[in-house]
Write an enzyme that holds these catalytic residues in place. Structure first.
Site, short mmCIF file in Angstrom:
data_model
loop_
_atom_site.label_atom_id
_atom_site.label_comp_id
_atom_site.label_asym_id
_atom_site.label_seq_id
_atom_site.Cartn_x
_atom_site.Cartn_y
_atom_site.Cartn_z
N ASN A 21 46.81 121.92 -9.78
CA ASN A 21 46.69 122.37 -8.39
C ASN A 21 45.19 122.48 -8.05
OD1 ASN A 21 46.26 124.25 -6.25
ND2 ASN A 21 48.41 124.84 -6.36
N ASP A 50 43.83 123.35 -5.08
CA ASP A 50 43.56 124.15 -3.87
C ASP A 50 42.19 124.83 -3.89
OD1 ASP A 50 46.16 123.60 -3.12
OD2 ASP A 50 46.91 125.63 -3.47
N HIS A 51 41.83 125.37 -5.06
CA HIS A 51 40.65 126.24 -5.05
C HIS A 51 39.33 125.47 -5.13
CE1 HIS A 51 43.06 129.62 -4.45
NE2 HIS A 51 43.80 129.34 -5.50
N ARG A 74 31.40 127.08 2.47
CA ARG A 74 30.20 126.60 3.16
C ARG A 74 30.50 125.74 4.38
NH1 ARG A 74 25.08 127.10 0.73
NH2 ARG A 74 25.11 129.23 0.01
N HIS A 127 48.67 122.96 -1.90
CA HIS A 127 49.40 123.84 -0.98
C HIS A 127 48.71 123.80 0.38
CE1 HIS A 127 51.15 128.17 -0.29
NE2 HIS A 127 51.49 127.33 0.67
N ARG A 171 48.51 125.46 3.41
CA ARG A 171 48.96 126.74 3.97
C ARG A 171 48.91 126.67 5.49
NH1 ARG A 171 49.03 131.25 0.07
NH2 ARG A 171 49.46 132.49 1.91
N ARG A 173 43.66 127.85 4.87
CA ARG A 173 42.51 128.55 4.28
C ARG A 173 41.83 127.74 3.17
NH1 ARG A 173 45.59 133.40 1.09
NH2 ARG A 173 46.44 133.71 3.17
N GLU A 186 53.06 121.70 -1.84
CA GLU A 186 53.63 123.05 -1.68
C GLU A 186 53.60 123.39 -0.20
OE1 GLU A 186 51.37 125.70 -4.07
OE2 GLU A 186 52.01 124.80 -5.93
N THR A 229 47.56 135.22 -2.53
CA THR A 229 48.16 134.02 -3.10
C THR A 229 49.67 134.16 -2.94
OG1 THR A 229 48.35 132.66 -5.11
CG2 THR A 229 48.15 135.04 -5.42
N THR A 230 50.44 133.18 -3.45
CA THR A 230 51.89 133.25 -3.29
C THR A 230 52.42 134.35 -4.22
OG1 THR A 230 51.75 130.86 -3.00
CG2 THR A 230 53.95 131.80 -3.16
N GLU A 281 61.06 125.87 -9.44
CA GLU A 281 59.83 126.24 -10.14
C GLU A 281 59.86 127.76 -10.30
OE1 GLU A 281 56.14 124.38 -9.10
OE2 GLU A 281 54.98 126.15 -9.71
N HIS A 321 52.07 129.60 -11.87
CA HIS A 321 51.37 130.70 -11.22
C HIS A 321 50.75 131.63 -12.27
CE1 HIS A 321 49.98 133.47 -8.21
NE2 HIS A 321 50.33 132.58 -7.31
N GLY A 369 46.57 125.97 -11.48
CA GLY A 369 45.45 125.74 -10.59
C GLY A 369 44.26 126.65 -10.82
N1 PXP Z 1 53.01 126.86 -8.35
C1 PXP Z 1 53.12 127.33 -7.09
C2 PXP Z 1 54.42 127.12 -6.37
C3 PXP Z 1 52.05 127.97 -6.45
O1 PXP Z 1 52.19 128.43 -5.19
C4 PXP Z 1 50.82 128.08 -7.14
C5 PXP Z 1 49.65 128.71 -6.45
O2 PXP Z 1 49.31 127.97 -5.34
C6 PXP Z 1 50.74 127.56 -8.44
C7 PXP Z 1 51.86 126.98 -9.03
C8 PXP Z 1 49.48 127.63 -9.23
O3 PXP Z 1 49.13 128.95 -9.47
P1 PXP Z 1 47.70 129.27 -10.08
O4 PXP Z 1 46.70 128.77 -9.08
O5 PXP Z 1 47.70 130.75 -10.22
O6 PXP Z 1 47.60 128.55 -11.39
#
Ligand code: PXP
Length: 253
Positions: free
Chosen positions: A10, A12-13, A21, A46, A48, A52, A76, A106-107, A157, A199, A221
């Site tokens: 993942n 996202d971050h 920035r 994801h 969102r 974000r 996601e 977060t979720t 999941e 997660h 992620g």
């Molecule tokens: N699976 C799902 C469905 C999630 O929403 C997330 C977080 O976006 C993850 C996995 C990954 O979680 P983490 O970033 O804490 O590893």
């Protein structure tokens, strides 16, 4: 060694850091390319509702590069009309339905599939009709597993956040929470669902999760992107893969 347990990374971050920035660096699409080169089986992102981190343009680009490389993109998404339209426009390999609240960091928990059957079932049907594998992100609760099966999802999941937090806090409840994950995975497999988990997973918690035999995929992620700061994204992914493979090999031995 090829593990039968897939790793979805993942990214996202990477977008979170970029957005701090407001310009284009670091690019989550470049991170996705690196993750695939380092041994990730697929990319998870994801989109969102508040955008974000991941943006619509990121999803456009991720859809192109994953398709070009023949690797799965797991989108996601919240169960909303807007997200459904985006998923149907891109037709990613998979869509993972997640709960979303704007104020959450977060979720924080799984989707209440049992309580939302009438809202979720038609969305699952339309996504599945478009050839998208639909997953429901749920807590490790056999009732939610059954509800995911009832709405027609092909995948569940399991939310590993509570287990990972319990391990980090050295809570005496960690083993019991792991037991619930194992029970939910067993129930998912019994119902013919493919079972994933994710997660909060890090190097410390991945072994016990990866050893659950019914799991086919982990989605990881935040820890990997954080670890990339210290050792690089490729090495962080490779280390995670090694720990996953070792957990599977130990279980098989
Ligand atoms: N699976 C799902 C469905 C999630 O929403 C997330 C977080 O976006 C993850 C996995 C990954 O979680 P983490 O970033 O804490 O590893």
């Amino acid at each position: 060694m090829t593990s039968s347990l897939r790793l979805g990374v993942n990214i996202d971050h990477v977008a979170t850091v970029r957005n701090a920035r407001g310009d284009g660096y670091p690019d989550p699409v470049r991170a996705a390319e690196m993750a695939l080169a380092a041994g990730a089986d697929g990319i998870t992102a994801h989109l969102r509702e508040d955008r974000r981190h991941i943006s619509d343009a990121d999803i456009d680009a991720l859809a192109v590069i994953t398709r070009r490389r023949g690797r799965p993109l797991n989108l996601e998404m919240a169960v909303t009309g807007e997200m459904e339209a985006i998923a149907l426009a891109h037709r990613p390999h998979a869509a993972c339905l997640v709960p979303e609240r704007r104020e959450e960091v977060t979720t924080e928990g799984g989707l209440d599939v049992a309580g939302g059957h009438n809202l979720i079932a038609p969305v699952v049907r339309r996504l599945a009709d478009a050839g998208i594998r639909v997953s429901c992100f749920i807590d490790a609760d056999v009732l939610q597993v059954a509800a995911a099966s009832a709405v027609g999802a092909q995948v569940v999941e399991l939310h590993t956040g509570a287990y990972c937090q319990a391990v980090r806090e050295r809570s005496r409840h960690a083993e019991a929470i792991l037991g619930r994950l194992k029970g939910a995975a067993r129930e998912g497999a019994r119902l013919g669902l493919e079972v994933h988990a994710g997660h909060g997973i890090d190097y410390e918690t991945v072994g016990a999760v990866a050893a659950i035999p019914e799991l086919a995929e982990l989605n990881i992620g935040h820890f990997l992107i954080g670890e990339a700061i210290f050792i690089g994204l490729g090495p962080a992914i490779q280390r995670m893969r090694t720990l996953m493979d070792e957990a599977r090999a130990t279980r098989a031995a």
